[in-house]
Scaffold this active site. Sequence first.
Site: not given
Length: 247
Positions: A18, A20, A197
Amino acid sequence: MSSTPPLPPIDRSAFFFDFDGTLVDLAATPEGVTVSPSVVPLLTRLQALSGGALAVVSGRPLAALDAFLHPLVFAAAGSHGAERREPNGAVSRIGHGDARLAAMHTQLEGTVAAHEGLLLERKDVALAVHYRLAPTLGDVVRAAAEAAVAPYADTFTLQPGKMVVEIKPSGVDKGRAIDAFMAQAPFAGRTAVFLGDDLTDEKGFAVVNRLGGMSVKVGEGETLAPYRLATVTACIEWIESLVASAG
């Protein structure tokens, strides 16, 4: 309880990241993130060591990922998989130019204009309403997004995230994107490793777990991932250790 991830064998692994909250710390606005100077060289090295079996899987559009990670050229799934760049460079987009996105954008503009701190992001194939600058307005944003997408629920769906609600084409998510990559070279036959996240990454974790791979949650919160790294800095340090392990 999640444990610290081991270092997998690079030559037998397929790496998915991922963006961000994983490769960069979250910021107040999408444009406000800062990419550490070490990230692109690390990913470039890991891409070479893994025979190209590296992809970024993000809610960001491909154009934004390219701008932040330049000059790295990489396979990617942007907008949660609605945009895909294959390992050979071919790009496909679901929902490109769909007039319904413009209609939903217009409807959401009223909500954003009426509430200070909201940010409406128009992507090529999706929309996002950010409320990081107005964290008490989450319910307002969700209600507005639900109302906007309702007439088009056969084609578009909501995707909640950290201080954001997105509208994206139905039938795409990070799990399906990873599944598709794992069916093709150079990812096929390798063990999937995915670091993310957010709530949007959980479907990716589910797929990687099903495939017998290694899923890693970055930060706090409940997760399907059996492994965890506490911060973005810890994630970057883990990649550094991984690359160093190759000698």
